[in-house]
Structures are given as C-alpha cells and as structure tokens.
Scaffold this motif. Structure first.
Motif, PDB file in Angstrom:
ATOM      1  N   VAL A  22       0.831  -1.203   0.000  1.00 14.44           N
ATOM      2  CA  VAL A  22       0.000   0.000   0.000  1.00 14.44           C
ATOM      3  C   VAL A  22       0.868   1.255   0.000  1.00 14.44           C
ATOM      4  N   SER A  23       1.920   1.267   0.799  1.00 14.45           N
ATOM      5  CA  SER A  23       2.779   2.444   0.839  1.00 14.45           C
ATOM      6  C   SER A  23       3.488   2.657  -0.502  1.00 14.45           C
ATOM      7  N   THR A  24       3.856   1.564  -1.179  1.00 16.89           N
ATOM      8  CA  THR A  24       4.486   1.686  -2.492  1.00 16.89           C
ATOM      9  C   THR A  24       3.516   2.274  -3.505  1.00 16.89           C
ATOM     10  N   VAL A  25       2.278   1.806  -3.489  1.00 20.81           N
ATOM     11  CA  VAL A  25       1.270   2.317  -4.427  1.00 20.81           C
ATOM     12  C   VAL A  25       0.979   3.780  -4.144  1.00 20.81           C
ATOM     13  N   LEU A  26       0.849   4.148  -2.875  1.00 19.22           N
ATOM     14  CA  LEU A  26       0.575   5.547  -2.539  1.00 19.22           C
ATOM     15  C   LEU A  26       1.736   6.457  -2.939  1.00 19.22           C
ATOM     16  N   ALA A  27       2.960   5.997  -2.761  1.00 19.17           N
ATOM     17  CA  ALA A  27       4.118   6.797  -3.174  1.00 19.17           C
ATOM     18  C   ALA A  27       4.138   6.974  -4.684  1.00 19.17           C
ATOM     19  N   ILE A  32       3.129  10.453  -9.520  1.00 15.95           N
ATOM     20  CA  ILE A  32       2.378  10.706 -10.754  1.00 15.95           C
ATOM     21  C   ILE A  32       1.633  12.029 -10.653  1.00 15.95           C
ATOM     22  N   ALA A  33       0.998  12.281  -9.513  1.00 15.48           N
ATOM     23  CA  ALA A  33       0.265  13.534  -9.333  1.00 15.48           C
ATOM     24  C   ALA A  33       1.206  14.730  -9.375  1.00 15.48           C
ATOM     25  N   GLU A  34       2.377  14.590  -8.782  1.00 13.74           N
ATOM     26  CA  GLU A  34       3.354  15.680  -8.807  1.00 13.74           C
ATOM     27  C   GLU A  34       3.854  15.931 -10.218  1.00 13.74           C
ATOM     28  N   ALA A  35       4.100  14.871 -10.966  1.00 12.54           N
ATOM     29  CA  ALA A  35       4.565  15.018 -12.343  1.00 12.54           C
ATOM     30  C   ALA A  35       3.503  15.671 -13.210  1.00 12.54           C
ATOM     31  N   GLN A  36       2.251  15.314 -13.005  1.00 14.18           N
ATOM     32  CA  GLN A  36       1.172  15.937 -13.778  1.00 14.18           C
ATOM     33  C   GLN A  36       1.020  17.398 -13.404  1.00 14.18           C
ATOM     34  N   GLY A  37       1.211  17.739 -12.143  1.00 12.70           N
ATOM     35  CA  GLY A  37       1.120  19.131 -11.711  1.00 12.70           C
ATOM     36  C   GLY A  37       2.221  19.981 -12.309  1.00 12.70           C
ATOM     37  N   ASN A  38       3.420  19.435 -12.423  1.00  6.16           N
ATOM     38  CA  ASN A  38       4.538  20.170 -13.009  1.00  6.16           C
ATOM     39  C   ASN A  38       4.406  20.289 -14.516  1.00  6.16           C
ATOM     40  N   GLN A  39       3.714  19.377 -15.130  1.00  9.31           N
ATOM     41  CA  GLN A  39       3.615  19.336 -16.582  1.00  9.31           C
ATOM     42  C   GLN A  39       2.582  20.331 -17.105  1.00  9.31           C
ATOM     43  N   GLU A  40       1.614  20.708 -16.297  1.00 12.66           N
ATOM     44  CA  GLU A  40       0.529  21.577 -16.777  1.00 12.66           C
ATOM     45  C   GLU A  40       1.039  22.928 -17.257  1.00 12.66           C
ATOM     46  N   GLY A  41       2.066  23.464 -16.622  1.00 13.28           N
ATOM     47  CA  GLY A  41       2.587  24.761 -17.026  1.00 13.28           C
ATOM     48  C   GLY A  41       3.274  24.728 -18.374  1.00 13.28           C
ATOM     49  N   ASN A  42       3.732  23.592 -18.811  1.00 11.78           N
ATOM     50  CA  ASN A  42       4.467  23.478 -20.063  1.00 11.78           C
ATOM     51  C   ASN A  42       3.598  22.986 -21.221  1.00 11.78           C
ATOM     52  N   MET A  43       2.331  22.765 -20.976  1.00 17.57           N
ATOM     53  CA  MET A  43       1.475  22.232 -22.028  1.00 17.57           C
ATOM     54  C   MET A  43       0.801  23.376 -22.789  1.00 17.57           C
ATOM     55  N   TYR A  44       0.720  23.211 -24.087  1.00 20.22           N
ATOM     56  CA  TYR A  44       0.076  24.195 -24.939  1.00 20.22           C
ATOM     57  C   TYR A  44      -0.982  23.487 -25.767  1.00 20.22           C
TER      58      TYR A  44
END
Length: 53
Positions: A22-27, A32-44
């Motif tokens: 469970v801890s591995t899946v949550l990490a 993934i959520a952090e990567a998607q949050g960082n990617q939104e600023g660079n998307m056009y």
C-alpha cells in the motif's frame, strides 16, 4: 499453543507485506500527481484544421 503462535507470526508477516504494498502504491500515485502538476505549465493547446480543395 505453538500453532497459535505460528498463526500470529504468519498474520503479522501478511499485514506487514500488505502495508509495504500500500505504501508503495501511494508513493507512486503521489509521484504521478506531482509530475502531472509540473507538466501543466508546459502544455500548450494547438487547434489545427486542414482543408482540402
């Protein structure tokens, strides 16, 4: 009495394994959520329509 002690030890091992999974899946979900949050600023968004004559 020995059987109960073995069952208790086995259940503890199973519970620890489940907690590790469970801890591995949550990490992974957090990464993934952090990567998607960082990617939104660079998307056009680009809209392109091709017309054929």
């Amino acid at each position: 009495m020995e059987f109960c002690e073995r069952m208790r030890a086995s259940m503890l091992i199973v519970i620890m394994f489940c907690m590790m999974c469970v801890s591995t899946v949550l990490a992974r979900e957090a990464k993934i959520a952090e990567a998607q949050g960082n990617q939104e600023g660079n998307m056009y968004a680009v809209c392109e329509t091709l017309y054929q004559k």
